[in-house]
Scaffold this motif. Structure first.
Motif, PDB file in Angstrom:
ATOM      1  N   UNK A   1      -5.322  -4.243  -3.589  1.00 48.67           N
ATOM      2  CA  UNK A   1      -6.282  -3.191  -3.283  1.00 48.67           C
ATOM      3  C   UNK A   1      -5.858  -1.882  -3.967  1.00 48.67           C
ATOM      4  N   UNK A   2      -4.561  -1.622  -3.987  1.00 52.99           N
ATOM      5  CA  UNK A   2      -4.069  -0.351  -4.522  1.00 52.99           C
ATOM      6  C   UNK A   2      -4.501  -0.097  -5.963  1.00 52.99           C
ATOM      7  N   UNK A   3      -4.525  -1.139  -6.794  1.00 56.89           N
ATOM      8  CA  UNK A   3      -4.841  -0.954  -8.208  1.00 56.89           C
ATOM      9  C   UNK A   3      -6.282  -1.280  -8.553  1.00 56.89           C
ATOM     10  N   UNK A   4      -7.059  -1.663  -7.580  1.00 57.85           N
ATOM     11  CA  UNK A   4      -8.448  -2.053  -7.858  1.00 57.85           C
ATOM     12  C   UNK A   4      -9.290  -0.844  -8.262  1.00 57.85           C
TER      13      UNK A   4
ATOM     14  N   UNK B   1     -10.009   3.520   2.791  1.00 56.96           N
ATOM     15  CA  UNK B   1      -8.769   4.153   3.254  1.00 56.96           C
ATOM     16  C   UNK B   1      -7.590   3.693   2.390  1.00 56.96           C
ATOM     17  N   UNK B   2      -7.622   2.425   1.991  1.00 57.82           N
ATOM     18  CA  UNK B   2      -6.555   1.881   1.156  1.00 57.82           C
ATOM     19  C   UNK B   2      -6.656   2.381  -0.284  1.00 57.82           C
ATOM     20  N   UNK B   3      -7.867   2.576  -0.774  1.00 63.55           N
ATOM     21  CA  UNK B   3      -8.075   3.000  -2.152  1.00 63.55           C
ATOM     22  C   UNK B   3      -9.354   3.833  -2.241  1.00 63.55           C
ATOM     23  N   UNK B   4      -9.224   5.138  -1.986  1.00 64.21           N
ATOM     24  CA  UNK B   4     -10.400   6.008  -1.958  1.00 64.21           C
ATOM     25  C   UNK B   4     -11.185   6.083  -3.266  1.00 64.21           C
ATOM     26  N   UNK B   5     -10.536   5.832  -4.376  1.00 65.62           N
ATOM     27  CA  UNK B   5     -11.237   5.979  -5.650  1.00 65.62           C
ATOM     28  C   UNK B   5     -11.919   4.693  -6.121  1.00 65.62           C
ATOM     29  N   UNK B   6     -11.673   3.585  -5.444  1.00 67.46           N
ATOM     30  CA  UNK B   6     -12.291   2.323  -5.859  1.00 67.46           C
ATOM     31  C   UNK B   6     -13.780   2.312  -5.536  1.00 67.46           C
ATOM     32  N   UNK B   7     -14.529   1.690  -6.407  1.00 71.07           N
ATOM     33  CA  UNK B   7     -15.960   1.480  -6.181  1.00 71.07           C
ATOM     34  C   UNK B   7     -16.091   0.187  -5.376  1.00 71.07           C
ATOM     35  N   UNK B   8     -16.727   0.243  -4.215  1.00 66.67           N
ATOM     36  CA  UNK B   8     -16.925  -0.938  -3.393  1.00 66.67           C
ATOM     37  C   UNK B   8     -18.354  -1.444  -3.607  1.00 66.67           C
TER      38      UNK B   8
END
Length: 85
Positions: A1-4, A29-36
């Motif tokens: 998740x951290x690098x996604x 919360x784990x990766x605020x900048x990731x696009x979900x």
């Protein structure tokens, strides 16, 4: 998740929207900048994950978890840090 850079949140068609919202909130919360990207019935548009130009080597090389591993520091799993079962 951290690098996604992009996270495909699958099975959204099989659970209540409130549960999907909770999972997405945890991912952010784990990766605020990731696009979900919410996925229903396995329909994940290829252009949402390929050719996004979202990857940054500079950002990845400065990520806390990566640095901890390189320094041989003890790393607490994200599941424990964020209380995810």
């Amino acid at each position: 998740i951290e690098f996604a850079d992009v996270i495909g949140l699958s099975k959204c068609d099989l659970v209540p929207a409130e549960e999907v919202d909770k999972v997405e909130k945890s991912l952010k919360a784990l990766n605020p900048s990731a696009k979900v990207v919410r996925v229903s019935r396995g329909d994940l548009p290829i252009d949402s994950i390929v050719g996004t130009d979202l990857f940054s080597m500079e950002k990845a090389s400065n990520a806390a978890g990566w640095l901890q591993h390189m320094r041989d520091e003890d790393v607490v799993p994200e599941t424990e840090v964020y209380g995810i079962d």
